[in-house]
Design a protein around this motif. Sequence first.
Motif, PDB file in Angstrom:
ATOM      1  N   ALA A  31      33.996  51.421  36.333  1.00 17.12           N
ATOM      2  CA  ALA A  31      34.925  50.514  36.354  1.00 17.12           C
ATOM      3  C   ALA A  31      35.204  49.671  37.271  1.00 17.12           C
ATOM      4  CB  ALA A  31      36.260  51.441  35.928  1.00 17.12           C
ATOM      5  N   GLY A  32      35.718  48.676  36.805  1.00 14.36           N
ATOM      6  CA  GLY A  32      35.599  47.326  38.009  1.00 14.36           C
ATOM      7  C   GLY A  32      37.601  46.950  37.607  1.00 14.36           C
ATOM      8  N   LEU A  33      37.562  46.399  38.930  1.00 15.15           N
ATOM      9  CA  LEU A  33      38.933  45.804  38.897  1.00 15.15           C
ATOM     10  C   LEU A  33      39.200  44.050  39.345  1.00 15.15           C
ATOM     11  CD1 LEU A  33      42.093  46.123  38.343  1.00 15.15           C
ATOM     12  CD2 LEU A  33      42.497  46.225  41.245  1.00 15.15           C
ATOM     13  N   ASN A  34      39.314  42.936  38.389  1.00 19.03           N
ATOM     14  CA  ASN A  34      38.856  41.719  38.151  1.00 19.03           C
ATOM     15  C   ASN A  34      40.194  41.054  38.571  1.00 19.03           C
ATOM     16  OD1 ASN A  34      38.678  38.698  36.603  1.00 19.03           O
ATOM     17  ND2 ASN A  34      36.789  39.210  37.694  1.00 19.03           N
ATOM     18  N   LEU A  35      40.532  40.629  39.406  1.00 15.16           N
ATOM     19  CA  LEU A  35      41.529  40.276  40.623  1.00 15.16           C
ATOM     20  C   LEU A  35      41.521  38.427  40.446  1.00 15.16           C
ATOM     21  CD1 LEU A  35      41.945  42.770  43.723  1.00 15.16           C
ATOM     22  CD2 LEU A  35      43.114  42.698  41.198  1.00 15.16           C
ATOM     23  N   PRO A  36      41.411  37.370  39.730  1.00 15.91           N
ATOM     24  CA  PRO A  36      42.046  36.409  39.813  1.00 15.91           C
ATOM     25  C   PRO A  36      42.270  35.880  41.151  1.00 15.91           C
ATOM     26  CG  PRO A  36      42.553  37.047  37.997  1.00 15.91           C
ATOM     27  CD  PRO A  36      42.686  38.093  38.201  1.00 15.91           C
ATOM     28  N   LEU A  37      41.482  34.230  41.306  1.00 17.36           N
ATOM     29  CA  LEU A  37      41.697  33.963  42.602  1.00 17.36           C
ATOM     30  C   LEU A  37      42.869  32.763  42.627  1.00 17.36           C
ATOM     31  CD1 LEU A  37      39.070  34.999  45.459  1.00 17.36           C
ATOM     32  CD2 LEU A  37      41.059  36.228  44.973  1.00 17.36           C
ATOM     33  N   GLY A  38      43.816  32.420  41.937  1.00 16.42           N
ATOM     34  CA  GLY A  38      44.740  31.330  41.422  1.00 16.42           C
ATOM     35  C   GLY A  38      44.260  31.591  40.216  1.00 16.42           C
ATOM     36  N   ASP A  39      44.342  30.231  39.776  1.00 21.17           N
ATOM     37  CA  ASP A  39      44.783  29.850  37.767  1.00 21.17           C
ATOM     38  C   ASP A  39      43.246  29.291  37.539  1.00 21.17           C
ATOM     39  OD1 ASP A  39      45.219  28.246  39.023  1.00 21.17           O
ATOM     40  OD2 ASP A  39      46.870  27.334  37.602  1.00 21.17           O
ATOM     41  N   GLY A  40      41.837  29.787  38.303  1.00 18.91           N
ATOM     42  CA  GLY A  40      41.152  28.287  37.909  1.00 18.91           C
ATOM     43  C   GLY A  40      39.586  29.291  37.983  1.00 18.91           C
ATOM     44  N   MET A  41      37.920  29.489  37.917  1.00 23.49           N
ATOM     45  CA  MET A  41      37.444  30.171  37.784  1.00 23.49           C
ATOM     46  C   MET A  41      36.939  31.496  38.797  1.00 23.49           C
ATOM     47  SD  MET A  41      35.264  26.519  37.115  1.00 23.49           S
ATOM     48  CE  MET A  41      33.320  27.789  36.790  1.00 23.49           C
ATOM     49  N   PHE A  42      37.292  31.589  39.971  1.00 22.66           N
ATOM     50  CA  PHE A  42      37.141  32.201  40.472  1.00 22.66           C
ATOM     51  C   PHE A  42      38.033  33.875  40.305  1.00 22.66           C
ATOM     52  CE2 PHE A  42      35.492  28.322  42.463  1.00 22.66           C
ATOM     53  CZ  PHE A  42      34.294  28.897  42.727  1.00 22.66           C
ATOM     54  N   SER A  43      37.715  35.001  40.669  1.00 20.64           N
ATOM     55  CA  SER A  43      37.866  36.247  41.119  1.00 20.64           C
ATOM     56  C   SER A  43      37.504  36.321  41.365  1.00 20.64           C
ATOM     57  CB  SER A  43      38.043  36.843  39.462  1.00 20.64           C
ATOM     58  OG  SER A  43      37.356  36.967  38.624  1.00 20.64           O
ATOM     59  N   LEU A  44      37.385  38.232  42.295  1.00 18.68           N
ATOM     60  CA  LEU A  44      36.985  39.033  43.296  1.00 18.68           C
ATOM     61  C   LEU A  44      37.156  39.935  42.458  1.00 18.68           C
ATOM     62  CD1 LEU A  44      36.480  39.848  46.051  1.00 18.68           C
ATOM     63  CD2 LEU A  44      38.454  40.643  46.254  1.00 18.68           C
ATOM     64  N   GLN A  45      36.005  40.977  42.168  1.00 23.58           N
ATOM     65  CA  GLN A  45      36.430  42.483  41.016  1.00 23.58           C
ATOM     66  C   GLN A  45      35.643  43.149  42.067  1.00 23.58           C
ATOM     67  OE1 GLN A  45      34.745  41.896  36.892  1.00 23.58           O
ATOM     68  NE2 GLN A  45      33.267  43.302  37.655  1.00 23.58           N
ATOM     69  N   PRO A  46      35.877  44.361  42.513  1.00 24.78           N
ATOM     70  CA  PRO A  46      35.631  45.524  43.407  1.00 24.78           C
ATOM     71  C   PRO A  46      35.144  46.678  42.270  1.00 24.78           C
ATOM     72  CG  PRO A  46      37.979  45.044  43.057  1.00 24.78           C
ATOM     73  CD  PRO A  46      37.645  43.859  42.581  1.00 24.78           C
ATOM     74  N   GLU A  47      34.474  47.344  41.926  1.00 20.62           N
ATOM     75  CA  GLU A  47      34.569  48.561  41.102  1.00 20.62           C
ATOM     76  C   GLU A  47      33.645  49.614  42.043  1.00 20.62           C
ATOM     77  OE1 GLU A  47      31.341  45.471  38.110  1.00 20.62           O
ATOM     78  OE2 GLU A  47      30.694  46.993  39.164  1.00 20.62           O
ATOM     79  N   LEU A  48      33.939  51.223  41.170  1.00 19.13           N
ATOM     80  CA  LEU A  48      33.526  51.865  41.485  1.00 19.13           C
ATOM     81  C   LEU A  48      32.901  53.155  40.528  1.00 19.13           C
ATOM     82  CD1 LEU A  48      33.931  54.674  43.879  1.00 19.13           C
ATOM     83  CD2 LEU A  48      35.353  55.253  41.997  1.00 19.13           C
ATOM     84  N   ASN A  49      31.145  52.727  41.001  1.00 20.39           N
ATOM     85  CA  ASN A  49      30.262  53.717  39.810  1.00 20.39           C
ATOM     86  C   ASN A  49      29.257  54.742  39.636  1.00 20.39           C
ATOM     87  OD1 ASN A  49      30.968  50.796  38.419  1.00 20.39           O
ATOM     88  ND2 ASN A  49      29.868  49.558  39.381  1.00 20.39           N
ATOM     89  N   TYR A  50      29.367  55.437  39.212  1.00 21.02           N
ATOM     90  CA  TYR A  50      28.385  56.114  39.289  1.00 21.02           C
ATOM     91  C   TYR A  50      27.141  55.635  38.821  1.00 21.02           C
ATOM     92  CZ  TYR A  50      24.964  60.176  38.685  1.00 21.02           C
ATOM     93  OH  TYR A  50      23.896  60.856  39.072  1.00 21.02           O
ATOM     94  N   VAL A  51      25.765  55.526  39.618  1.00 23.06           N
ATOM     95  CA  VAL A  51      24.955  54.366  39.295  1.00 23.06           C
ATOM     96  C   VAL A  51      23.638  55.536  39.905  1.00 23.06           C
ATOM     97  CG1 VAL A  51      23.336  52.670  39.800  1.00 23.06           C
ATOM     98  CG2 VAL A  51      25.663  52.702  39.598  1.00 23.06           C
ATOM     99  N   GLN A  52      22.254  55.714  38.610  1.00 25.61           N
ATOM    100  CA  GLN A  52      21.137  56.685  39.047  1.00 25.61           C
ATOM    101  C   GLN A  52      20.374  55.845  39.276  1.00 25.61           C
ATOM    102  OE1 GLN A  52      20.007  58.908  35.367  1.00 25.61           O
ATOM    103  NE2 GLN A  52      21.921  60.440  36.303  1.00 25.61           N
ATOM    104  N   LYS A  53      19.258  55.768  40.412  1.00 22.38           N
ATOM    105  CA  LYS A  53      18.449  54.908  40.579  1.00 22.38           C
ATOM    106  C   LYS A  53      16.983  56.131  40.894  1.00 22.38           C
ATOM    107  CE  LYS A  53      21.471  52.359  43.706  1.00 22.38           C
ATOM    108  NZ  LYS A  53      22.225  51.482  44.833  1.00 22.38           N
ATOM    109  N   GLY A  54      16.344  55.750  41.960  1.00 21.89           N
ATOM    110  CA  GLY A  54      14.827  55.773  41.531  1.00 21.89           C
ATOM    111  C   GLY A  54      13.600  55.475  40.954  1.00 21.89           C
TER     112      GLY A  54
END
Length: 213
Positions: free
Chosen positions: A52-75
């Motif tokens: 899941a990600g949490l999208n945090l708008p930076l003001g009312d424009g086009m930019f936002s900050l999105q931290p996430e916490l994911n389980y990812v398989q690699k290899g």
Amino acid sequence: MKKFLLIGAMALTAGFSYGQTIIPKAGITLSTFGGDDAGDDTKSKIGFTLGAGLNLPLGDGMFSLQPELNYVQKGAKAEYVDEDFNEDVTEKLTLGYLEIPVLVKVTFGEATKFYVNAGPSVGFGLGGKYKVEVGDESEDVDVKFGDGDDEDKYYIEKGTDIGLQLGAGVIVAEKVMIDIRYGLGLTDLYDDVSMKNNVFQFTVGIPLSIGGK
């Protein structure tokens, strides 16, 4: 230091002023190894990701900050012929990580919105599986991160995976998000071997508004 904290607090406050979106998502990964020691026999393997990600708008424009916490398989996997026994050999290494990306996101469009995002990530190795198939025979063992001498385990020395993520996507009618992302590994899996995780992620998410204007 105080100025940095003040700027961060102002950006976070701005994000909460204009509403946040939590984005549960799931999808598939296509991963391989990069680096000088990855080998010519190395191929991509399919895995999955969930988070899941949490999208945090930076003001009312086009930019936002999105931290996430994911389980990812690699290899990755390798396919070759054992010349001594004239047998086809397939080796498959599946690595599971708890990964935290922090992305800067630029969104544009109206009813259908498009975006690009980029930012650093850090992953923490949880474990995995190493499987080898020789002809009709197969064997698999557990993967452990760190050092060890148990012959029934497969060890990956480095448990921390630092990388850079670049991606793009589309949000349809504020209901469905389709995201394509590439994760470039910056740290090696072993101390004396040039081998890094590289992974494509294809995910589908559901944006859920959780407050703000």
